[in-house]
Design an enzyme around this catalytic site. Structure first.
Site, PDB file in Angstrom:
ATOM      1  N   HIS A  73      13.864  12.577  -5.389  1.00 36.13           N
ATOM      2  CA  HIS A  73      14.245  11.545  -5.298  1.00 36.13           C
ATOM      3  C   HIS A  73      12.870  10.544  -5.378  1.00 36.13           C
ATOM      4  CE1 HIS A  73      15.597   7.379  -4.626  1.00 36.13           C
ATOM      5  NE2 HIS A  73      15.028   7.547  -3.455  1.00 36.13           N
ATOM      6  N   ASN A  95      12.347   2.781  -7.689  1.00 34.32           N
ATOM      7  CA  ASN A  95      13.134   3.596  -6.970  1.00 34.32           C
ATOM      8  C   ASN A  95      14.609   2.990  -7.338  1.00 34.32           C
ATOM      9  OD1 ASN A  95      15.209   4.206  -5.178  1.00 34.32           O
ATOM     10  ND2 ASN A  95      14.002   4.301  -3.287  1.00 34.32           N
ATOM     11  N   CYS A 130      20.600   6.777  -1.611  1.00 37.44           N
ATOM     12  CA  CYS A 130      19.631   7.294  -2.424  1.00 37.44           C
ATOM     13  C   CYS A 130      19.749   8.941  -2.741  1.00 37.44           C
ATOM     14  CB  CYS A 130      18.136   7.171  -1.946  1.00 37.44           C
ATOM     15  SG  CYS A 130      17.691   5.455  -2.225  1.00 37.44           S
TER      16      CYS A 130
HETATM   17  N1  COA Z   1       2.072  -7.258  -1.322  1.00 36.22           N
HETATM   18  C1  COA Z   1       0.946  -7.619  -0.675  1.00 36.22           C
HETATM   19  N2  COA Z   1       0.777  -7.306   0.762  1.00 36.22           N
HETATM   20  C2  COA Z   1       2.197  -6.669   1.325  1.00 36.22           C
HETATM   21  C3  COA Z   1       3.350  -6.609   0.472  1.00 36.22           C
HETATM   22  C4  COA Z   1       3.125  -6.967  -1.091  1.00 36.22           C
HETATM   23  N3  COA Z   1       4.245  -6.701  -1.725  1.00 36.22           N
HETATM   24  N4  COA Z   1       4.423  -6.417   1.177  1.00 36.22           N
HETATM   25  C5  COA Z   1       3.867  -6.137   2.335  1.00 36.22           C
HETATM   26  N5  COA Z   1       2.849  -6.663   2.512  1.00 36.22           N
HETATM   27  C6  COA Z   1       1.686  -6.589   3.671  1.00 36.22           C
HETATM   28  C7  COA Z   1       2.493  -7.016   5.028  1.00 36.22           C
HETATM   29  O1  COA Z   1       2.857  -8.196   5.112  1.00 36.22           O
HETATM   30  C8  COA Z   1       1.634  -6.507   5.844  1.00 36.22           C
HETATM   31  O2  COA Z   1       0.613  -7.285   6.291  1.00 36.22           O
HETATM   32  P1  COA Z   1      -0.134  -7.664   7.698  1.00 36.22           P
HETATM   33  O3  COA Z   1      -0.920  -6.306   7.918  1.00 36.22           O
HETATM   34  O4  COA Z   1      -0.881  -8.903   7.388  1.00 36.22           O
HETATM   35  O5  COA Z   1       0.918  -7.977   8.567  1.00 36.22           O
HETATM   36  C9  COA Z   1       0.588  -5.119   5.144  1.00 36.22           C
HETATM   37  O6  COA Z   1       1.024  -5.527   3.767  1.00 36.22           O
HETATM   38  C10 COA Z   1       1.187  -3.812   5.498  1.00 36.22           C
HETATM   39  O7  COA Z   1       2.700  -3.922   5.735  1.00 36.22           O
HETATM   40  P2  COA Z   1       3.493  -2.657   5.935  1.00 36.22           P
HETATM   41  O8  COA Z   1       5.178  -2.722   5.797  1.00 36.22           O
HETATM   42  O9  COA Z   1       2.941  -1.838   6.877  1.00 36.22           O
HETATM   43  O10 COA Z   1       3.101  -1.748   4.649  1.00 36.22           O
HETATM   44  P3  COA Z   1       3.239  -0.134   4.115  1.00 36.22           P
HETATM   45  O11 COA Z   1       2.110   0.345   4.152  1.00 36.22           O
HETATM   46  O12 COA Z   1       4.206   0.311   5.009  1.00 36.22           O
HETATM   47  O13 COA Z   1       4.174  -0.546   2.586  1.00 36.22           O
HETATM   48  C11 COA Z   1       6.357   0.007   1.870  1.00 36.22           C
HETATM   49  C12 COA Z   1       5.222  -1.045   2.766  1.00 36.22           C
HETATM   50  C13 COA Z   1       7.657  -0.793   1.708  1.00 36.22           C
HETATM   51  C14 COA Z   1       5.501  -0.126   0.293  1.00 36.22           C
HETATM   52  C15 COA Z   1       6.043   1.256   2.331  1.00 36.22           C
HETATM   53  O14 COA Z   1       6.468   0.977   3.755  1.00 36.22           O
HETATM   54  C16 COA Z   1       7.177   2.215   1.988  1.00 36.22           C
HETATM   55  O15 COA Z   1       6.943   2.568   0.789  1.00 36.22           O
HETATM   56  N6  COA Z   1       8.190   2.723   2.666  1.00 36.22           N
HETATM   57  C17 COA Z   1       9.284   3.650   2.339  1.00 36.22           C
HETATM   58  C18 COA Z   1      10.289   2.660   1.621  1.00 36.22           C
HETATM   59  C19 COA Z   1      11.139   3.607   0.628  1.00 36.22           C
HETATM   60  O16 COA Z   1      11.005   4.407   0.032  1.00 36.22           O
HETATM   61  N7  COA Z   1      12.372   3.222   0.890  1.00 36.22           N
HETATM   62  C20 COA Z   1      13.578   3.844   0.255  1.00 36.22           C
HETATM   63  C21 COA Z   1      13.813   5.276   0.960  1.00 36.22           C
HETATM   64  S1  COA Z   1      15.073   5.826  -0.193  1.00 36.22           S
END
Ligand code: COA
Length: 320
Positions: A247, A277, A115
């Site tokens: 980004h 993204n 990225c």
């Molecule tokens: N829809 C509904 N629920 C979902 C889901 C979806 N698409 N994806 C995950 N969940 C659930 C999980 O299973 C978890 O459930 P639980 O509490 O029962 O176990 C809950 O939501 C929370 O999951 P978590 O992974 O902690 O969510 P989060 O708030 O961290 O959001 C991302 C997930 C991926 C959106 C977030 O972590 C993020 O944006 N991270 C950065 C990623 C990024 O930008 N990467 C590239 C960098 S260049």
């Protein structure tokens, strides 16, 4: 006299097919509201079958060249930032050179910094121009991330999109690109990676894997630090920046950087809602969108910053 590099044209391209959150709801256990609330993403574009990274790059490059007033055949260097090249080799930059009909034998190569790829590529092209080795460069970020997306992984597949963006750089007496700052730390490979590759010789398809929460925290803290480093190294205060062109990973990460800069969201270019993204393509896509909307004006100071797999991160400070 010091040679500088100016962005003289921008272009971008998004494939026609749009995948909305509502459509994702029908494929995986999720809701539109969950995706939008956690990421800010409402839709993303997907390349058609047979539409390659170099095809997206070509469209974006043609538009950037047109905006710059330069002919493809006069370009002195091609750098393509991508994590999803058409093939292992030749590089997507060489494929793009051929598709543009360039026969001037200018150097062409890819940069792989996930990225942060566009920030890295822009920095490399900037050094080539500054050193006097070339007078112009075509710098492209292009991705078909949909090809390495596991569409059954709901915490991951909601994030990514396909697209391309490009800029043309030309030597100038005044900046232009003011400074670039690049970093990497390979110790965090297990938090964001593709689970296969050429040398690993894994059977079957390869997909992106991510510890979303850990990556989120690292991204916010690291971008915070790169903003400080960039301002400090260039003797700037946070109010000197006219536009943040980040980004486009996640609206909450972007908002955190904007807060750090004390910047209202009206000075932040935001396309993550429409593009998702797109990795190395996201900054040039956002830049071109804001330029074509008439928001970013000549003479304004832009801060581009990125964080990605590797981990890699960096910034480009540029007077447009
Ligand atoms: N829809 C509904 N629920 C979902 C889901 C979806 N698409 N994806 C995950 N969940 C659930 C999980 O299973 C978890 O459930 P639980 O509490 O029962 O176990 C809950 O939501 C929370 O999951 P978590 O992974 O902690 O969510 P989060 O708030 O961290 O959001 C991302 C997930 C991926 C959106 C977030 O972590 C993020 O944006 N991270 C950065 C990623 C990024 O930008 N990467 C590239 C960098 S260049």
């Amino acid at each position: 006299m010091t040679v500088h590099a100016r962005i003289i044209g921008t272009g971008s391209y998004l494939p026609a097919r749009i995948l909305t959150n509502a459509e994702l709801e029908t494929r995986i256990d999720t809701t539109s509201a969950w995706i939008e609330e956690r990421t800010g993403i409402r839709q993303r574009h997907l390349a058609a079958d047979g539409e390659l990274t170099s095809d997206l790059a070509l469209r974006a490059a043609e538009r950037a060249l047109e905006a710059s007033g330069m002919e493809a055949g006069d370009i002195g260097l091609i750098v393509v930032a991508t994590t999803t090249p058409d093939r292992v080799f030749p590089s997507t930059a060489c494929v793009l050179q051929a598709k543009l009909g360039i026969i001037n034998a200018c150097p062409a190569f890819d940069v792989q910094a996930v990225c942060s790829g566009f920030v890295y590529a822009l920095s490399v092209a900037h050094q080539f121009i500054r050193s006097g080795q070339v007078e112009s460069a075509l710098v492209v970020g292009a991705e078909t991330l949909s090809r390495i997306t596991d569409w059954t992984d709901r915490s991951n597949c909601i994030l990514w999109g396909d697209g391309a963006g490009a800029v043309v750089l030309r030597a100038a007496d005044t900046p232009g690109i003011v400074a670039t700052h690049l970093h990497a730390d390979g110790r965090y490979q297990d938090l964001l990676f593709v689970d296969g590759g050429v040398s690993l010789k894994k059977e079957g398809a390869c997909y992106m894997r991510m510890s979303g929460n850990a990556v989120f925290k690292m991204a916010v803290n690291t971008l915070d630090a790169i903003v400080d480093e960039t301002l400090e190294a260039n003797g700037l205060g946070k109010h000197d920046i006219d536009w943040l062109v980040p980004h486009q990973a996640n609206i909450r990460i972007i908002q955190a950087t904007a807060r750090k800069l004390g910047m209202g969201m009206e000075r932040v270019v935001m396309t993550v809602d429409r593009h998702g993204n797109t990795s190395a393509a996201s900054i040039p896509l956002a830049l071109d969108t804001a330029v074509r909307e008439g928001r970013i004006q000549r003479g304004e100071l832009l801060l581009m910053e990125a964080f990605g797999g590797g981990f890699t991160w960096g910034s480009v400070l540029a007077r447009f």
